[in-house]
Design a protein around this motif. Sequence first.
Motif, short mmCIF file in Angstrom:
data_model
loop_
_atom_site.label_atom_id
_atom_site.label_comp_id
_atom_site.label_asym_id
_atom_site.label_seq_id
_atom_site.Cartn_x
_atom_site.Cartn_y
_atom_site.Cartn_z
N VAL A 123 0.87 -1.18 0.00
CA VAL A 123 0.00 0.00 0.00
C VAL A 123 0.91 1.23 0.00
CG1 VAL A 123 -1.75 1.30 1.26
CG2 VAL A 123 -1.84 -1.20 1.24
N ASP A 124 0.68 2.11 -0.96
CA ASP A 124 1.47 3.35 -1.06
C ASP A 124 0.57 4.54 -0.77
OD1 ASP A 124 3.96 2.23 -1.81
OD2 ASP A 124 3.30 2.07 -3.89
N LYS A 125 1.16 5.56 -0.16
CA LYS A 125 0.46 6.81 0.12
C LYS A 125 1.08 7.90 -0.76
CE LYS A 125 -0.42 10.07 3.90
NZ LYS A 125 -0.16 10.33 5.33
N PHE A 126 0.20 8.68 -1.43
CA PHE A 126 0.62 9.74 -2.33
C PHE A 126 0.01 11.06 -1.91
CE2 PHE A 126 0.69 5.78 -4.62
CZ PHE A 126 1.90 5.82 -5.28
N SER A 127 0.70 12.15 -2.22
CA SER A 127 0.13 13.48 -2.04
C SER A 127 -0.95 13.67 -3.11
CB SER A 127 1.22 14.55 -2.20
OG SER A 127 1.58 14.65 -3.57
N PRO A 128 -1.80 14.69 -2.98
CA PRO A 128 -2.79 14.95 -4.03
C PRO A 128 -2.16 15.19 -5.41
CG PRO A 128 -3.38 16.13 -2.05
CD PRO A 128 -2.00 15.55 -1.82
N ALA A 129 -0.89 15.60 -5.45
CA ALA A 129 -0.18 15.83 -6.72
C ALA A 129 0.44 14.56 -7.27
CB ALA A 129 0.90 16.89 -6.53
N GLY A 130 0.32 13.43 -6.54
CA GLY A 130 0.86 12.17 -7.01
C GLY A 130 2.27 11.86 -6.57
N VAL A 131 2.79 12.61 -5.60
CA VAL A 131 4.13 12.36 -5.08
C VAL A 131 4.04 11.27 -4.00
CG1 VAL A 131 6.09 13.36 -3.84
CG2 VAL A 131 4.83 14.73 -5.53
N LYS A 132 4.86 10.22 -4.17
CA LYS A 132 4.86 9.12 -3.20
C LYS A 132 5.40 9.60 -1.86
CE LYS A 132 6.43 4.38 -2.60
NZ LYS A 132 7.10 3.26 -3.29
N LEU A 133 4.62 9.33 -0.80
CA LEU A 133 5.01 9.77 0.55
C LEU A 133 5.53 8.61 1.39
CD1 LEU A 133 1.96 12.12 1.21
CD2 LEU A 133 4.26 12.76 0.43
N ILE A 134 4.82 7.49 1.40
CA ILE A 134 5.27 6.32 2.16
C ILE A 134 4.82 5.04 1.47
CG2 ILE A 134 5.26 7.48 4.42
CD1 ILE A 134 2.66 6.03 5.07
N GLU A 135 5.46 3.93 1.86
CA GLU A 135 5.09 2.61 1.38
C GLU A 135 4.94 1.69 2.57
OE1 GLU A 135 7.71 -0.78 -0.59
OE2 GLU A 135 7.14 0.76 -2.07
N ILE A 136 3.87 0.92 2.56
CA ILE A 136 3.65 -0.09 3.62
C ILE A 136 3.61 -1.44 2.92
CG2 ILE A 136 2.09 -0.91 5.40
CD1 ILE A 136 0.96 1.99 5.49
N SER A 137 4.53 -2.33 3.31
CA SER A 137 4.54 -3.65 2.69
C SER A 137 4.12 -4.70 3.70
CB SER A 137 5.92 -3.97 2.13
OG SER A 137 6.88 -4.00 3.17
#
Length: 142
Positions: A123-137
């Motif tokens: 599961v990846d978290k992105f800013s509203p602009a599509g910039v990757k913020l974090i990844e949860i594996s």
Amino acid sequence: MASIGVGSQSTVARFTPSGAPADFSGSNPKIDGEHKNFLNIPSNPLSPNVGAVGVAVDAVGNFYITARETEPNVVDKFTPAGEPAGSFTLPSGINEASGIAVDNSGGPSTGDIWVGDGTTHIVDKFSPAGVKLIEISNPEHP
């Protein structure tokens, strides 16, 4: 107006929280002529997805859509009226963007977009602009 989105095949349907159809009001030719609460996705000029898999709605009513079949690494955005409002490509490592959610908490992360990968179980978290913020594996599926 609060909305709920449901994706199926190449269509996204819009409903109110009480379950009543909620029409898209824009001039996008992809709005179904007979059922105004249906948005036909296949030939979106920004990113021609087929087969909406994940649908999320943000606090202002924008729709975010992932599609597995033809563009598994793209998130498309539509305004509450059903007009295309941009898209962003997910980074490499996402094989099948099959789930999506938007943070509507009202806190500092409001608008952040969560995308789940059905193949890698990440599961990846992105800013509203599509910039990757974090990844949860998932430690069971590295």
